[in-house]
Enzyme design. Sequence first.
Site, short mmCIF file in Angstrom:
data_model
loop_
_atom_site.label_atom_id
_atom_site.label_comp_id
_atom_site.label_asym_id
_atom_site.label_seq_id
_atom_site.Cartn_x
_atom_site.Cartn_y
_atom_site.Cartn_z
N CYS A 104 71.15 28.18 28.55
CA CYS A 104 69.95 28.84 29.05
C CYS A 104 69.08 29.34 27.88
O CYS A 104 68.46 28.55 27.20
CB CYS A 104 70.32 29.95 30.02
SG CYS A 104 68.93 30.51 31.03
N HIS A 197 73.49 26.61 33.77
CA HIS A 197 74.66 27.45 33.46
C HIS A 197 75.94 26.73 33.91
O HIS A 197 76.35 26.87 35.07
CB HIS A 197 74.55 28.79 34.18
CG HIS A 197 73.56 29.73 33.56
ND1 HIS A 197 73.93 30.74 32.69
CD2 HIS A 197 72.22 29.80 33.69
CE1 HIS A 197 72.85 31.40 32.30
NE2 HIS A 197 71.80 30.86 32.90
N GLU A 199 78.89 27.61 33.34
CA GLU A 199 79.90 28.62 33.69
C GLU A 199 79.74 29.12 35.12
O GLU A 199 80.61 29.82 35.64
CB GLU A 199 79.85 29.79 32.70
CG GLU A 199 78.77 30.83 32.94
CD GLU A 199 77.37 30.42 32.51
OE1 GLU A 199 76.45 31.24 32.63
OE2 GLU A 199 77.19 29.26 32.05
#
Length: 221
Positions: A104, A197, A199
Site C-alpha cells: 500500500c 493488502h 495480509e
Amino acid sequence: MLKIALTMRMKEDQMTLFINNTYCQFLTPYFQIEPILPRNTHHYYDIVQRNDALLICGGDDIHPSYFHQKIHPKTNLENPLIETMDFALVQQFYSAHKPIIGICRGIQILNTFFKGSLIQDIPTQYSTPINHSQDFHSIHIQAHTFLSHYFPSHLQVNSFHHQNIDRIAPIFHINAISEDGFIEGIENHRILAFQWHPERMNAHSQEIFIKLIIDFIHRSS
C-alpha cells in the site's frame, strides 16, 4: 527463521506508535519481526545488519513535494518522522543489497524514492467505476514477472487506497495492472511491492504470498 524489519506508524494523536495486528498475524508464524521506531538520527544500519529484509507497510500519504507537486485538498499527510524513517530505511536496505517488500503506502514510498510520481486522489483525478478506497477488483498479472510464478493471470484483490502510482520509477517493472488501468504491482531484482493488502486476503492467498515473500528474500539476498 528469517528476520524482517517492519515499519511502525503513528496515530492521529501524533504520540502513539503502532503496528496493525493484521501484519503480525500474517508474518509471525514465518518470520521473526522487528518493529522499527523512527529515530532522530535517521541511521538504521544496525537494523539493516540484523534483518534479512524490510517490509514497508500501509499508512497515510507522502508529501507531494517529493514528486514536485502541490498538496491536493484530499491528501492526508503522514507524520514527517515516519516519512523520513521510510525513506531512510529504503536507502539503507537498498544500499546493503537487501530485499524490500512494499504494501500500500509501501509501494508508493518505493516508487517515489526512485523518482516516480503519484496520483494524489483517484476519485477527483481519474475517472473509474471502481471505488479504490473500499472495492474488491480484478488485477491482471503481467507475464514473465516474479509475481506471475505464483498466481494465475487474473487475481481478485482488496483495495484501501485513494492514491496510486502515476509515472513509474525507471528501475521498476510492472507486475500487476488493475482492470481500470492502474499500476498495482512493481518489482525488480531486490524490490517487490503491491498496492493491495495481501495480509488481509483469504487464508489460501496469504499462504501463497508468504511463500512468494520467502522465496523472494532467498533469491534477492
